[in-house]
Enzyme design. Structure first.
Site, PDB file in Angstrom:
ATOM      1  N   HIS A 152       0.825  -1.208   0.000  1.00 44.00           N
ATOM      2  CA  HIS A 152       0.000   0.000   0.000  1.00 44.00           C
ATOM      3  C   HIS A 152       0.861   1.261   0.000  1.00 44.00           C
ATOM      4  CE1 HIS A 152      -1.982  -3.348   2.088  1.00 44.00           C
ATOM      5  NE2 HIS A 152      -2.987  -3.038   1.316  1.00 44.00           N
ATOM      6  N   GLY A 153       2.124   1.105  -0.325  1.00 40.68           N
ATOM      7  CA  GLY A 153       2.973   2.265  -0.565  1.00 40.68           C
ATOM      8  C   GLY A 153       3.630   2.905   0.648  1.00 40.68           C
TER       9      GLY A 153
END
Ligand code: FES
Length: 187
Positions: A152-153
């Site tokens: 999710h970065g």
């Protein structure tokens, strides 16, 4: 015993999820089974399997020989079934790490390390438990030159602090001590 081979974070990440899902399913099924029988005796075999076996106890501590690790290199060792990232930081990485406390989970770099050259952190993203990339040469390291969790970065800096993305806290520092100039014991 140290495992000096780098793991493949991408592979480990998907395998890790599969494992977690599997374990959750197992716990759920076990709970249902015990609940359905509803007898104390039926619960015993399940509870007994929760006791750590002798080989698991033997891995409660992990010794790591740091001498083969050159500056700018990282290894992944397994401690209590978890990946631990051990990085020999470059001077530039140390300087970068000391410039800030981070914003989301502020912590001074010298509180996270015992010797500036060595960073030891548990390699599990604090968002949902993926294994971040950044251990291998050529891996993406994110905007802060540490580790990047593509799930999710989330981006971690050269001190393993969370700097961007949904992860709430820094990569955890496991209990460890130097047992020699170039050896540590984790756990
Ligand atoms: S698990 Fe790492 S960002 Fe979601």
């Amino acid at each position: 015993m140290a495992d000096h081979s780098s793991t493949a974070p991408g592979t480990a990440h998907s395998a890790d999820h599969g494992h977690d899902d599997g374990r959750r399913d197992f716990l759920l099924l076990s709970t249902l089974a015990v609940g359905a029988v509803g007898a104390g005796l039926a619960a015993w075999p399940f509870i007994d399997t929760m006791n750590p076996s002798k080989d698991v106890l033997a891995l409660a501590t992990t010794e790591v020989d740091l001498s083969p690790i050159s500056e700018g290199q990282s290894i992944t060792v397994i401690w209590r079934g978890k990946p631990v990232f051990v990085r020999r930081r470059t001077k530039a990485e140390i300087t970068e790490a000391k410039k800030t406390l981070g914003e989301k989970d502020p912590e001074a770099d010298d509180k996270r390390t015992k010797k500036p050259e060595w960073l030891v952190v548990i390699g599990i993203c604090t968002h949902l438990g993926c294994i971040p990339l950044g251990q291998k040469t050529g891996d993406p390291k994110g905007d802060y030159n540490g580790w990047f969790c593509p799930c999710h970065g989330s981006a971690y800096d050269t001190s393993g602090r969370i700097r961007k993305g949904p992860a709430p806290t820094n990569l955890a520092v496991p209990p460890y001590e130097f047992t020699g100039d170039t050896t540590i014991r984790i756990g």
